[in-house]
Every structure is written in C-alpha cells, then in structure tokens.
Scaffold this active site. Structure first.
Site, PDB file in Angstrom:
ATOM      1  N   ASP A  37     -42.156  -0.538 -64.197  1.00  0.00           N
ATOM      2  CA  ASP A  37     -41.059  -0.962 -63.176  1.00  0.00           C
ATOM      3  C   ASP A  37     -41.044  -2.630 -62.912  1.00  0.00           C
ATOM      4  OD1 ASP A  37     -42.871  -1.995 -60.842  1.00  0.00           O
ATOM      5  OD2 ASP A  37     -43.711   0.279 -61.308  1.00  0.00           O
TER       6      ASP A  37
ATOM      7  N   HIS B 252     -47.058  -3.052 -71.000  1.00  0.00           N
ATOM      8  CA  HIS B 252     -46.542  -1.818 -71.552  1.00  0.00           C
ATOM      9  C   HIS B 252     -45.073  -1.938 -71.608  1.00  0.00           C
ATOM     10  CE1 HIS B 252     -50.304   0.751 -70.553  1.00  0.00           C
ATOM     11  NE2 HIS B 252     -50.480  -0.238 -71.705  1.00  0.00           N
TER      12      HIS B 252
ATOM     13  N   CYS C 194     -31.909  -6.664 -84.893  1.00  0.00           N
ATOM     14  CA  CYS C 194     -31.973  -8.097 -84.832  1.00  0.00           C
ATOM     15  C   CYS C 194     -33.122  -8.607 -83.742  1.00  0.00           C
ATOM     16  CB  CYS C 194     -30.680  -8.714 -84.254  1.00  0.00           C
ATOM     17  SG  CYS C 194     -30.615  -8.190 -82.557  1.00  0.00           S
TER      18      CYS C 194
ATOM     19  N   CYS D 119     -25.880  -8.480 -81.955  1.00  0.00           N
ATOM     20  CA  CYS D 119     -25.513  -8.029 -83.105  1.00  0.00           C
ATOM     21  C   CYS D 119     -24.572  -7.156 -83.467  1.00  0.00           C
ATOM     22  CB  CYS D 119     -26.746  -7.901 -84.483  1.00  0.00           C
ATOM     23  SG  CYS D 119     -27.373  -6.208 -83.878  1.00  0.00           S
TER      24      CYS D 119
ATOM     25  N   GLY E 209     -54.984   0.870 -58.442  1.00  0.00           N
ATOM     26  CA  GLY E 209     -54.214   1.983 -59.055  1.00  0.00           C
ATOM     27  C   GLY E 209     -54.338   2.221 -60.350  1.00  0.00           C
TER      28      GLY E 209
ATOM     29  N   SER F 284     -56.213   4.286 -63.556  1.00  0.00           N
ATOM     30  CA  SER F 284     -57.072   5.734 -63.844  1.00  0.00           C
ATOM     31  C   SER F 284     -58.356   5.216 -64.520  1.00  0.00           C
ATOM     32  CB  SER F 284     -56.169   6.555 -64.768  1.00  0.00           C
ATOM     33  OG  SER F 284     -55.919   6.060 -66.208  1.00  0.00           O
TER      34      SER F 284
ATOM     35  N   LYS G 104     -58.932   6.845 -55.394  1.00  0.00           N
ATOM     36  CA  LYS G 104     -59.929   7.643 -55.959  1.00  0.00           C
ATOM     37  C   LYS G 104     -60.764   6.927 -56.870  1.00  0.00           C
ATOM     38  CE  LYS G 104     -57.680  11.066 -58.684  1.00  0.00           C
ATOM     39  NZ  LYS G 104     -57.451  12.513 -58.861  1.00  0.00           N
TER      40      LYS G 104
END
Length: 235
Positions: free
Chosen positions: A93, A108, A119, A138, A175, A177, A203
C-alpha cells in the site's frame, strides 16, 4: 541513548488499523484466496484474468482507506529526526507516502503500479487492468502485471536495505510477523552490526527473541509514543 541512523521495517500490522486486511491472521486474505492462484508467477500464467481481478479489487479497497496515527507518526519522525531515517516496508500500500514519508523502500512492490513484462516499463495505476489492457509505453497487450513481488520472486532493493542495516544504530520492526524471509532476518543483520533492536507489535513475532526491546499494543498507540520518545532524546 541518542541514535543517528535508523532503519524501520513495517509489515501488515501497521496498515491493519486503516482497514487493510492482513494475509496470515484469522480472516486474512489467505483464508479467502489461494496464494498459488493469485500470488505466484505460475498462477498468473495459468489465469491472468483472475489475478488481475484480485489486484483490481485490492486497488479499489486501498483507495478507500487512509493513513492512521502510526503512519503519520513515522512521517513526523522523518521530518524532525536530526539523523538518518530509512523506512523499509513489506506493505504494497501507499499509506506511508500519503502520510508524508519520503524515504520509503517497498521491498514487496507497490499495489498502485503495474509493470510491462515486454518493455520493462513501470507505471502508476489506480484503475482496473485486464489481460487486454495495452502497455502505456510499448502498446503490447497481455504484458502488464501487478508491480508486486510474488512467492518465488526476489524482493526489491535488498542491496540498499542490507547496506543500511550494516550501518544503522537503531533497527525497529513494526507490525511484522517475523515469518516472511528475508525480512525476518533483518534484525539479525542489524544486531550483529551493533544496532539496538526494537519490536513494536500487537503480539510477539516469531523472531521476538532477537530484539532487545519490546512494545506491545496497537500500532496507532504504540508507534506515536515511541516516536515522541525518540524525538525527545534527539533534541
């Protein structure tokens, strides 16, 4: 303790409070979609229309949400911190940019961009894309794909990230994992280089034991508190 060079890694947890669904949590995207179908090069080759429809929907959802206090706090940190701040995000985002952050590496990829496999051109895209959509540069059809890193593909900007990790004195993961590589290993690189490592999470992450400092709670509460402390110490 005063820090001069900060590297901040953000994951899905920082955008969840803005209404963007995570992937792995209960009710997340991977419970509703098969990653093999919509997040792999093989899936795209098998059914490009399905993949485009998935990302068209995610693009629409993204344009409806706003940055939250955690995004805005990190932008404020970049503006006011007297040293260097590099923001490395696993998120596709653009909420960090909308909040005002300037120095952002999307390892990512970015949801609001498409790439032409014919192209190599990369283009901002806020609307819908289909297999028959021509490349703006293109003109080829069938060559556009989401500018995101799929499973089995190498993340972007890794040389720049590792260079920053080896020279930073503070590494913060927000934030995340702690399960997605290579990002899950960034803390080890920074710690071996002598950086103080902080985890800010709802957590404990899978790699929580590698951090020297932990702060748990909603990102919209914990990140602004931490930023204010860092800015106060840097004065």
């Amino acid at each position: 303790m005063r820090f001069q060079r900060l590297v901040i890694l953000t994951g899905a947890g920082i955008s969840a409070e803005s209404g963007i669904p995570t992937f792995r949590d209960p009710g997340g995207l991977w419970e509703r979609y098969s990653l093999e179908e919509v997040a792999t090069p093989e899936g795209f080759r098998r059914n490009p229309r399905l993949v485009h429809e998935f990302y068209n929907a995610r693009r629409r959802d993204l344009l409806r949400v706003r940055p939250n206090p955690a995004h805005r706090a990190l932008a404020e940190l970049e503006r006011r911190f007297p040293g260097e701040v590099l923001l490395v995000t696993q998120n596709v985002d653009d909420l960090h940019e909308r909040a005002g952050s300037k120095r952002v590496l999307h390892i990512h990829g970015e949801l609001l961009k498409v790439r032409c496999e014919a192209c190599g051109g990369i283009f901002r895209e806020e609307g819908e894309v289909f297999p028959e959509t021509p490349c703006p540069a293109c003109g080829k059809t069938g060559g556009l794909r989401p500018h995101v890193v799929w499973f089995g593909e190498e993340p972007f900007y890794l040389p720049e990230v590792y260079e920053a990790l080896l020279s930073c004195d503070l590494f913060v993961a927000i934030g995340t994992s702690g399960t997605v590589w290579p990002a899950a290993g960034f803390v080890e690189v920074a710690r071996r280089a002598g950086a103080h490592c902080v985890e800010i999470n709802l957590k404990p992450a899978e790699n929580a034991h590698l951090f020297q400092e932990h702060r748990y709670g909603p990102a919209s509460r914990e990140v602004p508190k931490w930023v204010e402390e860092i800015l106060r110490e840097g004065r």
